[in-house]
Design a protein around this motif. Structure first.
Motif, short mmCIF file in Angstrom:
data_model
loop_
_atom_site.label_atom_id
_atom_site.label_comp_id
_atom_site.label_asym_id
_atom_site.label_seq_id
_atom_site.Cartn_x
_atom_site.Cartn_y
_atom_site.Cartn_z
N PHE A 128 41.54 28.41 9.47
CA PHE A 128 40.76 27.49 10.27
C PHE A 128 39.59 27.96 10.59
CE2 PHE A 128 45.52 28.25 11.94
CZ PHE A 128 45.90 27.08 11.62
N VAL A 129 38.97 28.89 10.39
CA VAL A 129 37.54 29.39 10.55
C VAL A 129 36.84 28.87 9.34
CG1 VAL A 129 36.02 31.59 10.37
CG2 VAL A 129 38.06 31.60 11.53
N ARG A 130 37.51 28.59 8.01
CA ARG A 130 36.98 28.05 7.10
C ARG A 130 36.67 26.46 7.36
NH1 ARG A 130 40.32 31.47 3.64
NH2 ARG A 130 41.64 29.71 3.52
N ILE A 131 37.80 25.96 7.83
CA ILE A 131 37.77 24.45 7.99
C ILE A 131 36.45 24.27 9.11
CG2 ILE A 131 38.91 22.53 9.40
CD1 ILE A 131 41.55 23.64 8.12
N PHE A 132 36.47 25.08 10.06
CA PHE A 132 35.44 24.85 11.05
C PHE A 132 33.92 25.22 10.58
CE2 PHE A 132 38.17 25.36 14.58
CZ PHE A 132 37.66 24.73 15.86
N LEU A 133 33.92 25.99 9.73
CA LEU A 133 32.36 26.38 8.68
C LEU A 133 32.21 25.20 8.16
CD1 LEU A 133 32.74 30.11 8.12
CD2 LEU A 133 31.45 28.83 9.89
N ARG A 134 33.20 24.62 7.15
CA ARG A 134 33.03 23.71 6.33
C ARG A 134 32.75 22.36 7.09
NH1 ARG A 134 38.31 21.70 4.21
NH2 ARG A 134 38.22 23.86 2.95
N THR A 135 33.22 22.03 8.40
CA THR A 135 32.92 20.90 9.05
C THR A 135 31.28 20.94 9.53
OG1 THR A 135 35.01 20.81 9.98
CG2 THR A 135 33.34 19.62 11.19
N VAL A 136 31.12 22.33 10.04
CA VAL A 136 29.64 22.49 10.40
C VAL A 136 28.79 21.91 9.21
CG1 VAL A 136 28.15 23.85 11.33
CG2 VAL A 136 30.23 23.82 12.44
N GLN A 137 29.04 22.58 7.98
CA GLN A 137 28.21 22.61 6.97
C GLN A 137 28.23 21.29 6.45
OE1 GLN A 137 29.68 24.98 3.56
NE2 GLN A 137 28.43 23.81 2.01
N THR A 138 29.42 20.45 6.66
CA THR A 138 29.31 19.13 6.11
C THR A 138 28.43 18.14 6.85
OG1 THR A 138 31.43 19.05 5.37
CG2 THR A 138 30.72 16.98 5.75
N ALA A 139 28.60 18.56 8.39
CA ALA A 139 27.69 17.78 9.33
C ALA A 139 26.32 18.03 9.22
CB ALA A 139 28.11 18.35 10.64
N ALA A 140 26.05 19.34 8.76
CA ALA A 140 24.59 19.66 8.58
C ALA A 140 23.89 18.79 7.38
CB ALA A 140 24.48 21.01 8.40
N PHE A 151 24.52 14.54 13.66
CA PHE A 151 25.26 15.67 13.59
C PHE A 151 26.56 15.76 14.47
CE2 PHE A 151 25.86 20.33 14.38
CZ PHE A 151 25.86 20.90 13.41
N ILE A 152 26.31 15.47 15.79
CA ILE A 152 27.56 15.61 16.76
C ILE A 152 28.55 14.47 16.42
CG2 ILE A 152 28.32 15.02 19.11
CD1 ILE A 152 25.66 16.37 20.04
N LEU A 153 28.36 13.47 15.80
CA LEU A 153 29.27 12.45 15.38
C LEU A 153 29.96 13.01 14.15
CD1 LEU A 153 27.49 8.94 15.92
CD2 LEU A 153 29.28 9.95 16.85
N SER A 154 29.07 13.73 13.57
CA SER A 154 29.93 14.15 12.06
C SER A 154 30.75 15.48 12.32
CB SER A 154 28.74 14.59 11.26
OG SER A 154 27.86 13.66 10.82
N LEU A 155 30.71 16.14 13.50
CA LEU A 155 31.38 17.13 13.61
C LEU A 155 32.80 16.48 14.08
CD1 LEU A 155 29.37 19.43 15.82
CD2 LEU A 155 30.27 19.99 13.69
N GLY A 156 32.83 15.39 14.97
CA GLY A 156 34.13 15.03 15.27
C GLY A 156 34.69 13.85 14.49
N PHE A 157 33.93 13.36 13.22
CA PHE A 157 34.55 12.05 12.61
C PHE A 157 35.72 12.36 12.00
CE2 PHE A 157 32.90 8.71 9.84
CZ PHE A 157 32.52 8.00 10.81
#
Length: 287
Positions: free
Chosen positions: A67-79, A221-227
């Motif tokens: 779950f930590v990896r998924i969160f980090l991957r999401t933030v990285q993808t959004a960036a 960035f915010i839209l990407s986090l919750g896409f």
């Protein structure tokens, strides 16, 4: 004198008391409360009271590495999506701000028409382009550039490209608004003082357009986090983001308490980023 009196009468009529303003906004407040705030509060409370007061769901997020990896991957993808949207969108916004007449209308239509198209349709279009027997692989095979189809769909790269395409208008429009508000005399003055086109852009245009860049960046960035739609369709089950993980927990596993915990963490991160952005923007205005 009569004109002044009429203007003052209009200003008095235009001013509303606080109760009147509240009554006008009440329907929107009720709609927002029942359609968003109440379900969100119920979801978050369900993650804490399951059925008694506990932090088990939140501890699970911190303790399980996946779950930590998924969160980090999401933030990285959004960036990455935000950076690509800026690099690709700024030149388009600059061209839009300097064109006029029919050419400006054509460029604006190219930006706005995809925005009016359903996200689902645009995501399926990328599936048609990137699938194993899709258009991209067919063209590469016909040109002899590859011997067998490439795996383009259901990859992290496909998610980034598709999300950048979908969210780019949210970057272009704020930047365009900032560029249009810059007086053209400033750049001409820089040219008269001996600055070249590139120097005048870096010294005048880019700094004055930064509020639009900040607004577009935080929005993308915010839209990407919750896409949800595009990563779910283009990324597949092996490229989970926070939104697709929440959807999996609610629709497939029916684990609503854990989905509420994921949503709570995502909401906290989003609000923290918005607060940091507003603080950074205020500091930038002071400087």
């Amino acid at each position: 004198m009569p004109n002044t009196t009429a203007a003052s009468d209009r200003s008095v009529v235009g001013q509303l008391s606080r109760p009147a303003s509240f009554l006008l906004a009440l329907p929107l407040i009720l709609l927002l409360a029942f359609a968003f705030l109440v379900p969100l509060a119920k979801l978050l409370l369900g993650s804490i009271f399951a059925p008694t007061l506990t932090a088990e769901q939140y501890l699970r997020i911190a303790q399980e590495p996946i779950f930590v990896r998924i969160f980090l991957r999401t933030v990285q993808t959004a960036a990455i999506v935000t950076l690509l949207a800026f690099l690709l969108g700024y030149p388009v916004a600059l061209v839009m701000s300097r064109l006029g007449g029919r050419a400006a209308m054509i460029v604006a239509a190219c930006v706005l028409i995809p925005l009016w198209t359903s996200v689902l349709v645009r995501s399926y279009a990328w599936i048609v382009l990137l699938q194993r027997k899709g258009i991209v692989n067919s063209v590469l095979l016909n040109w002899g550039l590859i011997d067998q189809p490439l795996k383009l769909i259901y990859t992290e790269g496909a998610v980034i490209v598709a999300m950048t395409h979908v969210l780019m208008p949210y970057m272009i429009l704020p930047i365009f608004s900032s560029l249009r508000s810059i007086p053209p005399e400033l750049e001409r003055a820089a040219r008269n003082l001996g600055a070249g086109s590139w120097t005048s852009f870096l010294a005048v245009t880019l700094p004055l357009s930064l509020p639009g860049v900040y607004a577009g960046a935080i929005m993308v960035f915010i839209l990407s986090l919750g896409f949800y739609v595009t990563p779910a369709l283009v990324g597949g089950p092996h490229n989970l983001t926070i939104a697709t993980l929440i959807g999996q927990q609610t629709t497939e596993l029916l684990n609503w308490p854990f989905a509420g915990a994921l949503a709570g963490v995502l909401l906290t991160v989003t609000l923290g980023l918005v607060g940091a952005f507003r603080r950074f923007l205020r500091l930038g205005k002071r400087v």
